[in-house]
Design an enzyme around this catalytic site. Structure first.
Site, mmCIF file in Angstrom:
data_model
loop_
_atom_site.group_PDB
_atom_site.id
_atom_site.type_symbol
_atom_site.label_atom_id
_atom_site.label_comp_id
_atom_site.label_asym_id
_atom_site.label_seq_id
_atom_site.Cartn_x
_atom_site.Cartn_y
_atom_site.Cartn_z
ATOM 1 N N ASP A 1 -13.759 6.413 -3.641
ATOM 2 C CA ASP A 1 -13.058 6.092 -4.896
ATOM 3 C C ASP A 1 -13.657 6.857 -6.077
ATOM 4 O O ASP A 1 -12.933 7.345 -6.956
ATOM 5 C CB ASP A 1 -13.142 4.585 -5.194
ATOM 6 C CG ASP A 1 -12.045 3.797 -4.493
ATOM 7 O OD1 ASP A 1 -11.029 4.395 -4.099
ATOM 8 O OD2 ASP A 1 -12.212 2.568 -4.347
ATOM 9 N N SER B 1 0.821 -1.222 0.000
ATOM 10 C CA SER B 1 0.000 0.000 0.000
ATOM 11 C C SER B 1 0.850 1.266 0.000
ATOM 12 O O SER B 1 1.823 1.380 0.750
ATOM 13 C CB SER B 1 -0.916 0.006 1.223
ATOM 14 O OG SER B 1 -1.595 1.245 1.283
ATOM 15 N N ALA C 1 -15.439 -4.869 -14.446
ATOM 16 C CA ALA C 1 -16.669 -4.767 -13.650
ATOM 17 C C ALA C 1 -16.423 -5.214 -12.216
ATOM 18 O O ALA C 1 -17.311 -5.743 -11.557
ATOM 19 C CB ALA C 1 -17.781 -5.603 -14.296
ATOM 20 N N GLY C 2 -15.199 -4.962 -11.720
ATOM 21 C CA GLY C 2 -14.876 -5.295 -10.333
ATOM 22 C C GLY C 2 -15.312 -4.171 -9.402
ATOM 23 O O GLY C 2 -16.121 -3.311 -9.756
ATOM 24 N N THR D 1 -8.662 -1.664 2.331
ATOM 25 C CA THR D 1 -8.283 -2.108 0.990
ATOM 26 C C THR D 1 -8.489 -3.613 0.850
ATOM 27 O O THR D 1 -9.050 -4.262 1.756
ATOM 28 C CB THR D 1 -6.848 -1.628 0.645
ATOM 29 O OG1 THR D 1 -6.607 -1.906 -0.732
ATOM 30 C CG2 THR D 1 -5.782 -2.310 1.494
ATOM 31 N N LYS E 1 -12.894 -4.599 1.384
ATOM 32 C CA LYS E 1 -13.744 -3.458 1.035
ATOM 33 C C LYS E 1 -15.246 -3.796 1.040
ATOM 34 O O LYS E 1 -16.065 -2.939 1.353
ATOM 35 C CB LYS E 1 -13.348 -2.903 -0.341
ATOM 36 C CG LYS E 1 -12.063 -2.088 -0.307
ATOM 37 C CD LYS E 1 -11.605 -1.740 -1.713
ATOM 38 C CE LYS E 1 -11.442 -0.249 -1.866
ATOM 39 N NZ LYS E 1 -10.964 0.149 -3.180
#
Ligand code: NAP
Length: 279
Positions: free
Chosen positions: A108, A20, A135-136, A67, A71
């Site tokens: 986001d 990260s 499409a995640g 993360t 999520k």
């Protein structure tokens, strides 16, 4: 005994977490604004997520980023979930409120839009269709944000068709699902093209899309930011398009959390980018 005020702690929870960039980013902002506080990477295994997240406020944490892979699961642990996080089905920012409640939000999508507005000020999202590849979880935030800024149509393609169909049923008639193998044909008259897949990331295969039908007035962006300029962006730029890399989205999605936890809205500027790239 003297009652010392607690130094606020924040961090990022994930599994694994070593990759990260968030600790470098928040650490830079803390130093830049001379604030007391710490931002720490915390590795939490999925089986410990509920227990350990609920313990964090007692240790002095005022909030955390969330993360992969937590999520989605974090929504079941939070007490209050914003409408946009519920619609997206994922949260990336938690605030531990003084009344003990855990508040979950997703920044986001707003980070995605802020990055484009900052780095492509002439971008007009309403001027034509958007093509979204993937499409995640990230795609869901991008689609929600594009709809919010008035994009007239979203052409969505994903390797696993069912995931794209689910997104269509959650986000409505502006979303048109297309076959992954025909991605090149979706580009005609597109004003915005977004890669939300992990293809093109260091260590993954390249995203390979024939760009001959790409409109040179289109804005092309990639959520992948390692490498900073993906092969997809290099090829799109060679056709004359404006391109924006994904690092700015990472910086902008972090700003609202930092403001809530530490009390100052941080600037997202060249110095911030440089700090994260060097860190
Ligand atoms: P995710 O939920 O795991 O989704 C991954 C997406 O990539 C899915 O659409 C998946 O398709 C597709 N994909 C993976 N391997 C593929 C392959 N070999 N061929 C075709 N499609 C493939 O991940 P995510 O959270 O949405 O994140 C996606 C990317 O965005 C990651 O690289 C992440 O680092 C980046 N991201 C960047 C930011 C930022 O701030 N810049 C923010 C969030 C995410 P299937 O459904 O078919 O598996």
């Amino acid at each position: 005994m003297t009652d010392h005020p607690r130094i606020p702690l924040a961090g990022v929870i994930g599994h694994p977490i070593a990759h990260s960039r968030s600790p470098v980013l928040h650490g830079y902002w803390l130093r830049r604004y001379g604030l007391k506080g710490h931002y720490i990477p915390i590795d939490i295994a999925p089986s410990d997520l509920a227990d350990l997240t609920r313990t964090l406020p007692r240790l002095g944490f005022v909030g955390v980023n969330v993360t992969i892979p937590h999520k989605e699961a974090i929504l079941h642990i939070a007490d209050i979930v914003t409408d946009r996080a519920a619609l997206i089905g994922a949260a990336n920012t938690l605030i531990f409120r003084k009344d003990g409640k855990i508040h979950a939000d997703n920044t986001d999508g707003s980070g995605f839009i802020a990055n484009l507005r900052q780095n492509a000020p002439n971008w007009m999202p309403t001027s034509g269709p958007a093509v979204v590849l993937g499409a995640g979880g990230a795609a869901r935030a991008v689609v929600a944000a594009l709809i919010e800024v008035g994009v007239p149509e979203i052409r969505l393609a994903n390797r696993t068709r069912a995931r794209a169909d689910a997104l269509r049923s959650d986000f409505g008639a502006k979303v048109h699902v297309q076959e992954w193998v025909q991605v090149g044909n979706l580009l005609d008259d597109a004003a915005t093209v977004v890669n939300t897949t992990s293809l093109g990331m260091t260590g993954k295969p390249e995203l390979s899309v024939p760009l001959d039908r790409l409109n040179p007035r289109a804005l092309v962006t990639d959520l992948v930011y390692t490498p900073l300029k993906t092969q997809f962006l290099i090829e799109a730029e060679a056709t004359g398009c404006t391109v924006v890399d994904g690092l700015g989205m990472l910086l902008h999605q972090a700003a609202p959390g930092f403001e809530r936890w530490f009390g100052i809205r941080p600037d997202v500027d060249d110095a911030t980018r440089k700090a994260v790239l060097q860190g």
